[in-house]
Design a protein around this motif. Structure first.
Motif, PDB file in Angstrom:
ATOM      1  N   ASN A  87     -30.892 -50.270 -19.558  1.00  0.00           N
ATOM      2  CA  ASN A  87     -32.126 -51.007 -19.259  1.00  0.00           C
ATOM      3  C   ASN A  87     -33.247 -50.757 -20.260  1.00  0.00           C
ATOM      4  OD1 ASN A  87     -31.828 -52.307 -16.333  1.00  0.00           O
ATOM      5  ND2 ASN A  87     -30.792 -50.310 -16.289  1.00  0.00           N
ATOM      6  N   PHE A  88     -32.964 -50.002 -21.302  1.00  0.00           N
ATOM      7  CA  PHE A  88     -34.007 -49.653 -22.260  1.00  0.00           C
ATOM      8  C   PHE A  88     -34.506 -50.884 -23.019  1.00  0.00           C
ATOM      9  CE2 PHE A  88     -35.561 -48.042 -26.387  1.00  0.00           C
ATOM     10  CZ  PHE A  88     -36.503 -47.138 -25.917  1.00  0.00           C
ATOM     11  N   ARG A  89     -35.809 -50.953 -23.188  1.00  0.00           N
ATOM     12  CA  ARG A  89     -36.441 -52.049 -23.923  1.00  0.00           C
ATOM     13  C   ARG A  89     -37.043 -51.486 -25.212  1.00  0.00           C
ATOM     14  NH1 ARG A  89     -39.628 -55.375 -19.108  1.00  0.00           N
ATOM     15  NH2 ARG A  89     -37.828 -55.563 -17.686  1.00  0.00           N
ATOM     16  N   PRO A  90     -36.412 -51.741 -26.350  1.00  0.00           N
ATOM     17  CA  PRO A  90     -36.833 -51.102 -27.598  1.00  0.00           C
ATOM     18  C   PRO A  90     -38.005 -51.781 -28.301  1.00  0.00           C
ATOM     19  CG  PRO A  90     -34.921 -52.462 -27.991  1.00  0.00           C
ATOM     20  CD  PRO A  90     -35.183 -52.535 -26.517  1.00  0.00           C
ATOM     21  N   GLU A  91     -38.432 -52.957 -27.826  1.00  0.00           N
ATOM     22  CA  GLU A  91     -39.470 -53.707 -28.532  1.00  0.00           C
ATOM     23  C   GLU A  91     -40.754 -52.874 -28.670  1.00  0.00           C
ATOM     24  OE1 GLU A  91     -36.507 -56.197 -26.649  1.00  0.00           O
ATOM     25  OE2 GLU A  91     -37.985 -54.835 -25.746  1.00  0.00           O
ATOM     26  N   GLY A  92     -41.146 -52.642 -29.908  1.00  0.00           N
ATOM     27  CA  GLY A  92     -42.396 -51.946 -30.190  1.00  0.00           C
ATOM     28  C   GLY A  92     -42.343 -50.439 -30.030  1.00  0.00           C
ATOM     29  N   VAL A  93     -41.197 -49.883 -29.622  1.00  0.00           N
ATOM     30  CA  VAL A  93     -41.100 -48.438 -29.388  1.00  0.00           C
ATOM     31  C   VAL A  93     -40.927 -47.705 -30.716  1.00  0.00           C
ATOM     32  CG1 VAL A  93     -39.770 -46.591 -28.308  1.00  0.00           C
ATOM     33  CG2 VAL A  93     -40.148 -48.744 -27.078  1.00  0.00           C
ATOM     34  N   ALA A  94     -41.839 -46.781 -30.981  1.00  0.00           N
ATOM     35  CA  ALA A  94     -41.809 -46.026 -32.232  1.00  0.00           C
ATOM     36  C   ALA A  94     -41.322 -44.601 -32.035  1.00  0.00           C
ATOM     37  CB  ALA A  94     -43.201 -46.001 -32.863  1.00  0.00           C
ATOM     38  N   LEU A  95     -41.197 -44.175 -30.766  1.00  0.00           N
ATOM     39  CA  LEU A  95     -40.796 -42.799 -30.504  1.00  0.00           C
ATOM     40  C   LEU A  95     -40.290 -42.682 -29.067  1.00  0.00           C
ATOM     41  CD1 LEU A  95     -42.519 -39.581 -31.656  1.00  0.00           C
ATOM     42  CD2 LEU A  95     -42.134 -39.851 -29.208  1.00  0.00           C
ATOM     43  N   ILE A  96     -39.257 -41.854 -28.879  1.00  0.00           N
ATOM     44  CA  ILE A  96     -38.740 -41.538 -27.547  1.00  0.00           C
ATOM     45  C   ILE A  96     -39.102 -40.094 -27.237  1.00  0.00           C
ATOM     46  CG2 ILE A  96     -36.693 -41.551 -26.060  1.00  0.00           C
ATOM     47  CD1 ILE A  96     -35.360 -42.896 -28.699  1.00  0.00           C
ATOM     48  N   HIS A  97     -39.565 -39.864 -26.019  1.00  0.00           N
ATOM     49  CA  HIS A  97     -39.930 -38.500 -25.609  1.00  0.00           C
ATOM     50  C   HIS A  97     -39.205 -38.181 -24.307  1.00  0.00           C
ATOM     51  CE1 HIS A  97     -43.361 -35.328 -24.970  1.00  0.00           C
ATOM     52  NE2 HIS A  97     -42.146 -34.816 -24.861  1.00  0.00           N
ATOM     53  N   LEU A 118     -36.817 -39.015 -31.991  1.00  0.00           N
ATOM     54  CA  LEU A 118     -36.702 -38.402 -30.671  1.00  0.00           C
ATOM     55  C   LEU A 118     -37.447 -37.072 -30.608  1.00  0.00           C
ATOM     56  CD1 LEU A 118     -35.351 -38.133 -27.819  1.00  0.00           C
ATOM     57  CD2 LEU A 118     -33.392 -37.078 -28.995  1.00  0.00           C
ATOM     58  N   VAL A 119     -38.268 -36.928 -29.574  1.00  0.00           N
ATOM     59  CA  VAL A 119     -38.923 -35.660 -29.257  1.00  0.00           C
ATOM     60  C   VAL A 119     -38.421 -35.218 -27.886  1.00  0.00           C
ATOM     61  CG1 VAL A 119     -41.116 -34.511 -28.729  1.00  0.00           C
ATOM     62  CG2 VAL A 119     -40.992 -36.168 -30.603  1.00  0.00           C
ATOM     63  N   VAL A 120     -38.065 -33.952 -27.740  1.00  0.00           N
ATOM     64  CA  VAL A 120     -37.659 -33.439 -26.428  1.00  0.00           C
ATOM     65  C   VAL A 120     -38.568 -32.281 -26.038  1.00  0.00           C
ATOM     66  CG1 VAL A 120     -35.250 -34.120 -26.806  1.00  0.00           C
ATOM     67  CG2 VAL A 120     -35.951 -31.760 -27.278  1.00  0.00           C
ATOM     68  N   THR A 121     -38.865 -32.209 -24.740  1.00  0.00           N
ATOM     69  CA  THR A 121     -39.653 -31.099 -24.201  1.00  0.00           C
ATOM     70  C   THR A 121     -38.786 -30.277 -23.260  1.00  0.00           C
ATOM     71  OG1 THR A 121     -41.813 -32.184 -24.372  1.00  0.00           O
ATOM     72  CG2 THR A 121     -41.592 -30.457 -22.727  1.00  0.00           C
ATOM     73  N   PHE A 122     -38.804 -28.964 -23.473  1.00  0.00           N
ATOM     74  CA  PHE A 122     -38.163 -28.023 -22.556  1.00  0.00           C
ATOM     75  C   PHE A 122     -39.240 -27.464 -21.622  1.00  0.00           C
ATOM     76  CE2 PHE A 122     -34.940 -28.118 -25.824  1.00  0.00           C
ATOM     77  CZ  PHE A 122     -33.743 -27.809 -25.168  1.00  0.00           C
ATOM     78  N   HIS A 123     -39.215 -27.904 -20.375  1.00  0.00           N
ATOM     79  CA  HIS A 123     -40.100 -27.318 -19.370  1.00  0.00           C
ATOM     80  C   HIS A 123     -39.475 -26.046 -18.811  1.00  0.00           C
ATOM     81  CE1 HIS A 123     -42.860 -30.797 -19.187  1.00  0.00           C
ATOM     82  NE2 HIS A 123     -41.777 -31.471 -19.522  1.00  0.00           N
ATOM     83  N   SER A 124     -38.157 -25.941 -18.951  1.00  0.00           N
ATOM     84  CA  SER A 124     -37.417 -24.739 -18.602  1.00  0.00           C
ATOM     85  C   SER A 124     -36.050 -24.846 -19.271  1.00  0.00           C
ATOM     86  CB  SER A 124     -37.259 -24.592 -17.080  1.00  0.00           C
ATOM     87  OG  SER A 124     -36.459 -25.635 -16.560  1.00  0.00           O
ATOM     88  N   THR A 125     -35.271 -23.801 -19.181  1.00  0.00           N
ATOM     89  CA  THR A 125     -33.901 -23.825 -19.705  1.00  0.00           C
ATOM     90  C   THR A 125     -32.951 -23.406 -18.593  1.00  0.00           C
ATOM     91  OG1 THR A 125     -33.809 -21.515 -20.423  1.00  0.00           O
ATOM     92  CG2 THR A 125     -34.788 -23.111 -21.970  1.00  0.00           C
ATOM     93  N   ALA A 147     -31.721 -30.295 -28.293  1.00  0.00           N
ATOM     94  CA  ALA A 147     -32.554 -29.585 -29.261  1.00  0.00           C
ATOM     95  C   ALA A 147     -32.105 -29.861 -30.683  1.00  0.00           C
ATOM     96  CB  ALA A 147     -32.506 -28.089 -28.974  1.00  0.00           C
ATOM     97  N   SER A 148     -30.793 -29.975 -30.890  1.00  0.00           N
ATOM     98  CA  SER A 148     -30.255 -30.221 -32.226  1.00  0.00           C
ATOM     99  C   SER A 148     -30.554 -31.636 -32.713  1.00  0.00           C
ATOM    100  CB  SER A 148     -28.743 -29.971 -32.222  1.00  0.00           C
ATOM    101  OG  SER A 148     -28.173 -30.271 -33.478  1.00  0.00           O
ATOM    102  N   GLU A 149     -30.383 -32.625 -31.842  1.00  0.00           N
ATOM    103  CA  GLU A 149     -30.542 -34.023 -32.225  1.00  0.00           C
ATOM    104  C   GLU A 149     -32.006 -34.449 -32.324  1.00  0.00           C
ATOM    105  OE1 GLU A 149     -28.312 -36.191 -33.161  1.00  0.00           O
ATOM    106  OE2 GLU A 149     -26.535 -34.959 -32.808  1.00  0.00           O
ATOM    107  N   ALA A 150     -32.894 -33.736 -31.662  1.00  0.00           N
ATOM    108  CA  ALA A 150     -34.305 -34.124 -31.658  1.00  0.00           C
ATOM    109  C   ALA A 150     -34.938 -33.943 -33.033  1.00  0.00           C
ATOM    110  CB  ALA A 150     -35.065 -33.286 -30.634  1.00  0.00           C
ATOM    111  N   ASP A 151     -35.901 -34.802 -33.333  1.00  0.00           N
ATOM    112  CA  ASP A 151     -36.672 -34.672 -34.567  1.00  0.00           C
ATOM    113  C   ASP A 151     -37.749 -33.604 -34.425  1.00  0.00           C
ATOM    114  OD1 ASP A 151     -35.759 -37.113 -36.344  1.00  0.00           O
ATOM    115  OD2 ASP A 151     -35.896 -37.838 -34.291  1.00  0.00           O
TER     116      ASP A 151
END
Length: 372
Positions: A87-97, A118-125, A147-151
């Motif tokens: 269902n993702f809509r990529p129009e105009g998207v410059a970054l995924i978080h 891609l940016v990922v946030t670790f709120h916990s592990t 963590a590896s794939e994220a920019d």
């Protein structure tokens, strides 16, 4: 230049710090740049926010229309990730978080499919959630891949940054610590309550949070002082065990277990208590610490609580050292000058953690990825 956020919870549908973070940070970011937030459709309606909410229907792993009706969490998470990609809509998207492992798989696939940073946030592990006891390899694999794939990687404390860097072999230069904040006005305004000889635990009652150490601390404190009341607010898989502990040690009349408490009741508990104790085995951040401090309530915290690395006006102790923990609690209760000092300076320090700072720091991470 739009940001697509893949999350899991958002008020009024939330169970912890992830929902609070999502609402507060993106309410600010959304006023600066357009934000789409993808969430599982659990039957809730959302008010008008400064960002766009896109709900995705989960078809597997749930038996009802609310979060508490998830019957197979892993199955529901996997289905959610698949549905987000569909269902993702990529129009105009410059970054995924993406936020936590429950969203990483979708973020990785979308990045590859549309070539969006891609940016990922670790709120916990998984190490935190398992209290370092038998962490699930399948979840660690997802965390490592995210963590590896994220920019760029964001963690909520340097403690969590070090866990991610060491266990998942990520260059620390790729990781930015962005502390959570607190909306101080919610805790400093309103009804004033008289402080009682009351000690508060507030959070999930699971092994990660160290509830047994709170019970042991309380038992030892009662050997010094009998006129202390202990409140263990929250729910979790160890609640019955904690009730049994109180009964078996003959201190059930000194401990109160109110279960889940709403926002207003939580504020009342903070304001009425004379000490807040967080004995977590591993706590990536600890928003409740800030909530307590801005309420003017002195804090005794484990050294493995992430926010503690940035605090000077709280008493810190090893989570297992219930002798020192109990002596700290009794000292605060019996020494007015100590209580007032921790209350005043803790309040000032807690108020320095704002969601505006969290949002601006997050935008700095976006800018480093965009290289503008």
């Amino acid at each position: 230049m739009k940001v697509a956020v893949i999350g899991w919870e958002l008020p009024p549908a939330f169970s912890g710090g992830l929902g609070i973070h999502t609402y507060n940070v993106f309410s600010i970011v959304g006023k600066i740049i357009p934000v789409d937030i993808y969430l599982p459709d659990m039957g809730y309606s959302f008010p008008q926010y400064p960002f766009n909410v896109r709900t995705v229907k989960i078809k597997s792993g749930i038996a009802g229309s609310v979060y508490s009706h998830v019957t197979n969490f892993i199955e529901a998470v996997n289905d959610y990730n698949d549905r987000v990609v569909e269902n993702f809509r990529p129009e105009g998207v410059a970054l995924i978080h993406c936020h936590d492992w429950i969203t990483f798989r979708a973020g990785i696939e979308i990045k590859k499919r549309y070539r969006i940073p891609l940016v990922v946030t670790f709120h916990s592990t998984e190490f935190d959630r398992s209290a370092y006891f038998n962490p699930q390899e399948s979840i660690m694999k997802v965390e490592a891949e995210g963590a590896s794939e994220a920019d760029a990687v964001i963690t909520v404390s340097n403690l969590t940054r070090d866990i991610v860097a060491h266990n998942y072999h990520i260059n620390p230069d790729k990781i930015t610590t962005v502390y959570n904040g607190v909306k101080a006005s919610a805790y400093t305004s309103g009804i004033k309550f008289r402080r009682e000889r009351q000690v508060l635990y507030f959070g999930r009652i699971t092994s990660q949070k160290g509830p047994k150490f709170f019970m042991e601390m309380g038992k030892k404190a009662l050997e010094y002082e009998n006129n202390i009341r202990f409140i263990m607010a929250g729910t979790g898989d160890m609640l019955d065990e904690m009730k049994a502990y109180a009964y078996n040690h003959g201190i059930q009349d000194k401990f109160y277990f109110p279960g889940f408490v709403d926002f207003q009741k939580a504020i009342e508990y903070y304001k009425k208590s004379s000490v807040f104790v967080i004995p977590s085995v591993s706590e990536p951040f600890g928003i409740t610490v800030l909530e307590s401090m801005v309420s003017g309530t002195p804090v005794v915290m484990s050294r493995t609580t992430g926010v503690g690395e940035a605090l000077n006006n709280a008493l810190k102790v090893d989570f297992w050292d219930t002798d020192v923990m109990s002596s700290y609690v009794v000292s605060v209760l019996n020494h007015r000058s100590l209580m007032e000092t921790l209350s005043l300076y803790g309040k000032y320090e807690g108020m320095s953690f704002t969601w505006e700072k969290s949002a601006m720091k997050t935008l700095e991470v976006y800018r480093s990825v965009w290289k503008i």
